[in-house]
Design a protein around this motif. Sequence first.
Motif, short mmCIF file in Angstrom:
data_model
loop_
_atom_site.label_atom_id
_atom_site.label_comp_id
_atom_site.label_asym_id
_atom_site.label_seq_id
_atom_site.Cartn_x
_atom_site.Cartn_y
_atom_site.Cartn_z
N SER A 166 38.01 -2.77 6.60
CA SER A 166 38.59 -3.94 7.27
C SER A 166 40.02 -3.71 7.74
O SER A 166 40.47 -4.30 8.73
N LYS A 167 40.74 -2.83 7.06
CA LYS A 167 42.13 -2.59 7.44
C LYS A 167 42.25 -1.87 8.78
O LYS A 167 43.31 -1.88 9.40
N ALA A 168 41.16 -1.24 9.25
CA ALA A 168 41.20 -0.48 10.50
C ALA A 168 40.69 -1.28 11.69
O ALA A 168 40.48 -0.72 12.77
N VAL A 169 40.51 -2.58 11.49
CA VAL A 169 39.99 -3.41 12.58
C VAL A 169 40.92 -3.40 13.79
O VAL A 169 40.49 -3.43 14.95
N THR A 170 42.22 -3.30 13.54
CA THR A 170 43.21 -3.34 14.63
C THR A 170 43.48 -1.95 15.24
O THR A 170 44.33 -1.82 16.11
N ASN A 171 42.79 -0.92 14.77
CA ASN A 171 43.02 0.43 15.30
C ASN A 171 42.80 0.50 16.81
O ASN A 171 41.89 -0.16 17.34
N GLU A 172 43.64 1.29 17.48
CA GLU A 172 43.46 1.54 18.91
C GLU A 172 42.55 2.74 19.10
O GLU A 172 42.63 3.72 18.36
N THR A 173 41.69 2.67 20.11
CA THR A 173 40.70 3.72 20.34
C THR A 173 41.12 4.58 21.53
O THR A 173 41.42 4.07 22.61
N TYR A 174 41.12 5.89 21.32
CA TYR A 174 41.43 6.87 22.37
C TYR A 174 40.23 7.82 22.50
O TYR A 174 39.87 8.48 21.53
N ILE A 175 39.63 7.85 23.68
CA ILE A 175 38.48 8.72 23.92
C ILE A 175 38.92 9.86 24.82
O ILE A 175 39.38 9.65 25.94
N VAL A 176 38.80 11.08 24.32
CA VAL A 176 39.21 12.28 25.06
C VAL A 176 37.95 12.97 25.58
O VAL A 176 37.06 13.32 24.79
N VAL A 177 37.86 13.15 26.89
CA VAL A 177 36.69 13.78 27.50
C VAL A 177 37.14 15.07 28.19
O VAL A 177 38.02 15.06 29.05
N ASP A 178 36.53 16.15 27.81
CA ASP A 178 36.77 17.45 28.44
C ASP A 178 36.00 17.50 29.76
O ASP A 178 34.77 17.51 29.76
N ASN A 179 36.72 17.52 30.88
CA ASN A 179 36.06 17.62 32.19
C ASN A 179 36.41 18.92 32.89
O ASN A 179 36.48 19.00 34.11
N SER A 180 36.67 19.96 32.08
CA SER A 180 36.91 21.29 32.65
C SER A 180 35.60 21.85 33.18
O SER A 180 34.51 21.32 32.94
N PHE A 181 35.69 22.97 33.89
CA PHE A 181 34.52 23.50 34.60
C PHE A 181 33.43 23.99 33.66
O PHE A 181 32.27 24.08 34.06
N SER A 182 33.74 24.32 32.42
CA SER A 182 32.69 24.77 31.51
C SER A 182 31.70 23.65 31.22
O SER A 182 30.57 23.91 30.79
N MET A 183 32.10 22.40 31.47
CA MET A 183 31.21 21.26 31.26
C MET A 183 30.18 21.12 32.38
O MET A 183 29.40 20.17 32.40
N GLN A 184 30.18 22.05 33.34
CA GLN A 184 29.10 22.12 34.33
C GLN A 184 27.82 22.68 33.72
O GLN A 184 26.74 22.54 34.30
N ALA A 185 27.92 23.31 32.56
CA ALA A 185 26.76 23.95 31.93
C ALA A 185 25.67 22.93 31.66
O ALA A 185 25.93 21.75 31.42
N GLN A 186 24.43 23.41 31.66
CA GLN A 186 23.28 22.54 31.46
C GLN A 186 23.02 22.32 29.97
O GLN A 186 22.90 23.25 29.20
N GLY A 187 22.92 21.03 29.60
CA GLY A 187 22.51 20.68 28.25
C GLY A 187 21.05 20.25 28.24
O GLY A 187 20.31 20.49 29.21
N GLN A 188 20.62 19.60 27.18
CA GLN A 188 19.23 19.17 27.09
C GLN A 188 18.86 18.15 28.15
O GLN A 188 17.71 18.10 28.60
N LYS A 189 19.83 17.34 28.55
CA LYS A 189 19.56 16.26 29.50
C LYS A 189 20.37 16.40 30.78
O LYS A 189 20.75 15.40 31.39
N GLY A 190 20.65 17.63 31.20
CA GLY A 190 21.38 17.86 32.44
C GLY A 190 22.78 18.37 32.18
O GLY A 190 23.12 18.77 31.07
N PRO A 191 23.64 18.38 33.23
CA PRO A 191 25.02 18.86 33.07
C PRO A 191 25.74 18.11 31.96
O PRO A 191 25.61 16.89 31.83
#
Length: 641
Positions: free
Chosen positions: A83-108
Motif C-alpha cells: 500500500s505504501k507504493a500506491v503513489t509511486n511514479e511509473t517510468y517505462i523504458v523501451v529500447d527502440n534501437s535497430f537490434s529490435m528489428q529482429a523477429q520474435g515469436q509474434k513478429g518484430p
Amino acid sequence: MQFKHPEILYFLFLLLIPILVHLFQLRRFKKEYFTNVQFLKELSLQTRKSSQIKKWLLLATRLLILTALIFAFAQPFFEAKDSKAVTNETYIVVDNSFSMQAQGQKGPLLKRVLEDLQQHIPENQNFSLITSSENYWNTDIKSVQKEIQNLNYSSSEFSLNQVLSQIKSKKTPYQKDVIIISDFVNADANALEKIDKEFNTFLVPVKAEKKNNISIDSVFIKETTDKFYEIGFQLTNYDLEKAEIPLGIYNENKLIAKSVVKFDTNKKVAFFTLPKQAFNGYASIEDNGLTYDNELFFSISEPKKINVLSIGSLDKSKFLSKIYNVNEFNYSNVELNALNYNLLEKQEVIILNELSEIPQALQTTLTDFAKKDGSVIVIPSSGTNTEELNNWLKHIGTIRFSKVENAKKLITKISFSHPLYKNVFEKNVTNFQFPSVNQYFQMSTTSAPVLKFEDETPFLTAIGKVYVFSAALNKENSNFQNSPLIVPTFYNMAQNTNRSGISAMHIGVENPLTIDAQLQKDEILKVRQSTSADAIEFVPSQQISNNKVQMTFDNAPEIAGNYGVFQNEKILQNISFNYPRTESNLDNPITDLSKYKVENTIESIIDTLQTDRTNNEIWKWFAILTLLFLITELFIQKFVK
C-alpha cells in the motif's frame, strides 16, 4: 479489516430499535370458553411456541440486514500488500534501437512491445515513456497512443546509463517504478549494476527467435588508376553457417554492378571496379536478419588534387615526391628560409620535415591551420629544438619530447584499427621485416600510438590530423623509407583530409568535412537529401575561414542516405551518411539477470503492481448479504407459521 468511512459504524446503535420493538411488542391472548377444551388447549400451546420461534428468526434477520447495510456503507476493505507504493511514479523504458528489428515469436520485437503497451496499460494509469529517441513525460496511454504507433527505430545505440540518468534527474517526492523493456544486445552490464537502489526496477528481456544476420559495414578505395576505382566492401556474417548473398551497387538508384558474396569465414571483402567519376549511391544486400545494415550509402566526389607542402631540405624530401604523385597531389617543397606564409592557407597537408627550429610565426600559423582541420606531419631532426617543438605541441594535445636516445630500436607494433591502416592489411601481420631507427627522442603522450617500438614506446602518434614521429626518417638514421609501411602511412595521412575519396560517414559520430566555398557575410551552407521541396534539410555546425568551410556533423541527420552540400541552390559536394553498425551482432546480449526482478511480459508487471497495490474492497459482499437476508426474511414471513 479497515473502513473507508468508519464514522458510519455509529449507526450500529440503530440495532437497538428492532430489539426494543421485539421486547415490547406484547400480544394479549383473548380467552374463549368452550365446553370441551382438551383438544384446543393442545393446539394453542403448539401455536404459541411456533409464533415465538418466528419472532426470534425475524429479529435475527432484521438485525443482520441492518448490520450488513451499515457495514456496506462504511466500505470495509483489506489493506493492499504494498500500500505504501500506491503513489509511486511509473517510468517505462523501451529500447527502440535497430537490434529490435529482429523477429520474435509474434513478429518484430519492437512492434510487439508497442502493441503490448497499448493493450495492457490501464487508461487511467499515468506514466512516463522513455526511448532512445523520444521521451513522453507524465502522460497516459490515450494521449500518446498515436506516438507509440508511429515510433520508429533509433539510430542511437540504446544507452542504459543515459536513460537512467534522465529518470534520476526528475525530482519528485515519490518513489519510482522503472520498467525496462529491451533485448539487452550490447547493453552495458555495469549500467545495470549502477541502477539506483531506490528505484523499484523490473526488467522485461525480449528475445529474437533467430540471431543470424549479415551486415555491410564499410567501403574503401583499394586502388585508383587513370580511369577506374577498385572499390572494396567489408561485410560481416554473424551466423556460424556458411552463406551466399547477392550484393548490388546502385548509382543514382540505378543498378550498375552485381555479384554474389560467399562467406567461408565471418568476415568477407568484396571488390568491384567502377569508372573513375562522381558516384552518389549505395551498396545493397538481402538477408533474413536485420534490415537497417543491408544498405551502405556512399559518395565519391570528382577527383581533386590535394595540396601538400613539405617544409625542409630538398634532399631529405625526395621520398615524399615519390609518394605524392602528380596525378593525385599538388606536391611542393620549400626551404624554411624561403617559406612564403601566404602559401600555407592554401594547403591541405603541411609536413615539417626535419626542421631544427620552428619560428614563433610558423607555430602560430600551424596552430590555426590544425584547428581548421588541416593535416600537419612532424618529422623531427636529430638537432630539433625540443623546447620550441613542445611549446607548439602543447596547443595541439598531450605530446611532449624529452631527451635523445642513441640506440637502435625496431618498429614492431602497428595499430591495425587506426584509420591510417584500416583496410590496408587483410589480416594483422606480425612476421614482416621490421624497420628500425638508430636515434630517437623519448616521447610521452596520452594518445594511443599508431606505430610503436618493440618496448611499446611511441614511434608515430596522432592527435586528430596532427601526426608526430619521434625519430628522423632520413636514410642515415632509419630504413623506414624502405619499409612497406612508408607508402600507406604518408599516403593515408594526406587522404585523411576528407578532401577526396569516399564519403560514407556514420550518424552520431563527429564527422568533420572541409569544403571549398566562397561565402558572403551571414551566408551559410545547407545539407539536404535532394532538391525537392519536402526533402530533409539541416544546417550543420560550420566554421568559415577564407575560402574554406569546415562542417561538423554529430546527430544530424537522423536518417541514412545520400545528401548534398548546397550553397543556395548550387550543389558543392555529395556526401553520405549511414547508421552505425553497433547493433548488428544479435548474439551479444546480457544473459545473467538473476540479480534483478525479471518478468516475461509487461502485462504480468502491470497485473502484479495493481494486485499488490489495490485494496481488497469487500463492501459489495455486505451489500449482497443485505439482499440475502431480505430474501430470508420474506421466506420466514411466508413459510414459517
